[in-house]
Structures are given as C-alpha cells and as structure tokens.
Design a protein around this motif. Structure first.
Motif, PDB file in Angstrom:
ATOM      1  N   MET A   2      -6.848  -2.181  -0.201  1.00 55.69           N
ATOM      2  CA  MET A   2      -7.638  -2.807   1.163  1.00 55.69           C
ATOM      3  C   MET A   2      -7.819  -4.369   0.896  1.00 55.69           C
ATOM      4  SD  MET A   2     -11.007  -0.080   1.257  1.00 55.69           S
ATOM      5  CE  MET A   2     -11.052  -0.003  -0.652  1.00 55.69           C
ATOM      6  N   SER A  49       0.659  -1.221  -0.069  1.00 55.57           N
ATOM      7  CA  SER A  49       0.029  -0.052   0.037  1.00 55.57           C
ATOM      8  C   SER A  49       0.954   1.207   0.079  1.00 55.57           C
ATOM      9  CB  SER A  49      -0.842  -0.026   1.107  1.00 55.57           C
ATOM     10  OG  SER A  49      -0.240   0.088   2.550  1.00 55.57           O
ATOM     11  N   VAL A  65     -15.726  -2.871   2.758  1.00 47.61           N
ATOM     12  CA  VAL A  65     -14.993  -3.586   3.851  1.00 47.61           C
ATOM     13  C   VAL A  65     -15.795  -4.062   4.907  1.00 47.61           C
ATOM     14  CG1 VAL A  65     -12.778  -2.321   3.415  1.00 47.61           C
ATOM     15  CG2 VAL A  65     -14.329  -1.421   5.154  1.00 47.61           C
ATOM     16  N   TRP A 109     -11.767   1.789   8.523  1.00 46.89           N
ATOM     17  CA  TRP A 109     -12.657   1.957   7.223  1.00 46.89           C
ATOM     18  C   TRP A 109     -14.111   1.645   7.105  1.00 46.89           C
ATOM     19  CZ3 TRP A 109      -8.191  -0.910   4.518  1.00 46.89           C
ATOM     20  CH2 TRP A 109      -7.328  -0.529   4.437  1.00 46.89           C
ATOM     21  N   ILE A 118      -8.735  -1.890   9.300  1.00 48.10           N
ATOM     22  CA  ILE A 118      -9.908  -2.209   8.396  1.00 48.10           C
ATOM     23  C   ILE A 118     -11.247  -1.810   9.226  1.00 48.10           C
ATOM     24  CG2 ILE A 118     -11.362  -4.118   7.528  1.00 48.10           C
ATOM     25  CD1 ILE A 118      -8.691  -5.598   7.095  1.00 48.10           C
TER      26      ILE A 118
END
Length: 252
Positions: A119, A109, A163, A155, A152
């Motif tokens: 992701m 990333s 996600v 997000w 995560i």
C-alpha cells in the motif's frame, strides 16, 4: 499554528545511530537474500537521514551499491527499485520518481502480494506522479496518478484505516489539477489531521511540504507556505532526517 505530532508513538520511527555503522557480523546470521534486502533498505535509510551522503538521491554507498549490484532475482530487483523510488520521492526529484512509477507499474505488489509495503508503494508512486503532472502538465503522469487514486480510494472506502490520509491527500492533489483549489485546500487540511492521528512523521512532513507548494503556486500565499514548510521541517526533524531538514531550511 498546528504543531507536528510528537514521535513518542510513531509507526515509522527515526533510525538508531547504528544506521551509519553497519557491522558485517550482524548480517552473517542471515541468508544471502535476506542480508541483501537488509543492505538495500539500510542504505536507503542512511541516504534519507545522513546529511553527509554525497549523492542522497541515488542508492549508492558503503552498504549497498545499485550500480554494482549483479543480482538477477526479480524480488531482489523489486526491492532495489522500491528503494530508488523512495530516495527520489523524499529528495523531491518528482519527475524521476514519476518516470520510475510509469516504468515499474504494479510490479512490486504483483511479486510480493502479501507484503506490508504494498500500500505504501501505491501511495509513494502516486505522490510524485501528481507532483510531476503539476510541474510538467504531461497527461501520462495525470492518468496514472488518477488510476492509483482510484485503487487507494477503494481501500479507503472499504474501511482500511491505514490509507485514509493517503486518499485524502491524493484527492487534494487531484482537485488541484482540476483547478478546484478551495476544495483542494480543505482536503489538504483533512489529510494533515488524519496523518497526525496516524503519527506517521515522514508522511506528515511530506504532506506539509506538498501543501506549502500548493499555497505558493495557487494562492501566492508566501507566508502561509513558509509556515507549512516550517511544520514539515519539524516533522522531518523528529523523524531524524537531518539531511531533509537541511534541504527544506534552505528554502525558507
């Protein structure tokens, strides 16, 4: 019994028959870097789907060979590493994938911050880390898995629709490690519903596969585990992975 979602509207579609027939002429119009990236991912998909692959967990074949690769570009190497992680994950070689996850960290990333697969990379590193933590009881896997879960989770809480099932599924894995099995089972069920809504067959198959392991390991529920494994097989079959189907059928 839940049915695996249809692949009529899936985001990750099964590959065409051309996957096994790479024509060099199709790559000549691309620059050398782009052509190499195509070859990396083409070989990865061939190994994931083709039952004739002699060593499906390794990024080796007639399209691309990691062992013979002499490229030194960091972005190229990041793509090679990503593809190797995918093969280890979907071949259920969880500790190999977890060791890779620890080694590479967030390099993918950082090199390509705007890339669509970022992701996915976080998710696909977390899954084998949790699996390896359950298998080996090693703290290093658990610590890194929890870090990725928190990322995560941020997000997901910001409303990122892509996600939501990642977060639900990884939460189930974390709860399993915490021995909160009733809560974990509920989160597995929620993750399945969310993945069905997203129509991502490979991820739905993966969640069913891990859920089957949970039911067998923590509940000694052999019948329920086989049912979930059968559902995983249905998903992988609709995804087009004859090789993965054969692997899971051998476990029934």
């Amino acid at each position: 019994m839940r049915r695996c979602c249809s692949n009529n509207h899936v985001s990750t579609r099964k590959p065409s028959s051309a996957t096994n027939n790479v024509s060099p002429s199709r790559l000549t119009s691309l620059g050398s870097f782009s052509a190499n990236v195509v070859k990396i991912f083409w070989q990865m998909m061939k190994n994931l789907h083709d039952p004739s692959s002699s060593n499906p967990a390794e990024l080796e074949g007639d399209i691309f060979s990691a062992s013979k690769d002499e490229e030194t570009n960091n972005v190229h190497l990041a793509n090679v590493s990503f593809a190797q992680g995918e093969l280890a994950l979907f071949n259920a070689d969880y500790e190999t994938a977890a060791q890779r996850a620890l080694k590479v960290g967030d390099a993918f990333s950082k090199l390509m911050p705007a890339f669509l697969l970022n992701m996915v990379d976080f998710f696909h590193r977390a899954v084998p880390l949790y699996a390896a933590a359950r298998q080996t009881k090693k703290r290093k896997y658990r610590v890194e898995a929890k870090r990725l879960l928190k990322k995560i989770g941020k997000w997901a809480k910001c409303g990122n629709a892509n996600v939501q099932y990642y977060f639900l599924f990884l939460t189930a894995e974390q709860l399993t490690l915490d021995k909160k099995n009733d809560m974990a089972q509920q989160k597995y069920e929620e993750a399945i519903e969310a993945a069905m809504a997203a129509r991502h067959l490979h991820h739905l198959g993966l969640i069913y596969e891990r859920y089957a392991d949970f039911l067998l390991d923590t509940r000694s529920a052999e019948g329920a585990a086989k049912e979930r494994l059968t559902q995983a097989i249905q998903c992988y079959k609709r995804w087009g992975s004859a090789r993965k189907v054969a692997e899971l059928e051998s476990r029934l």
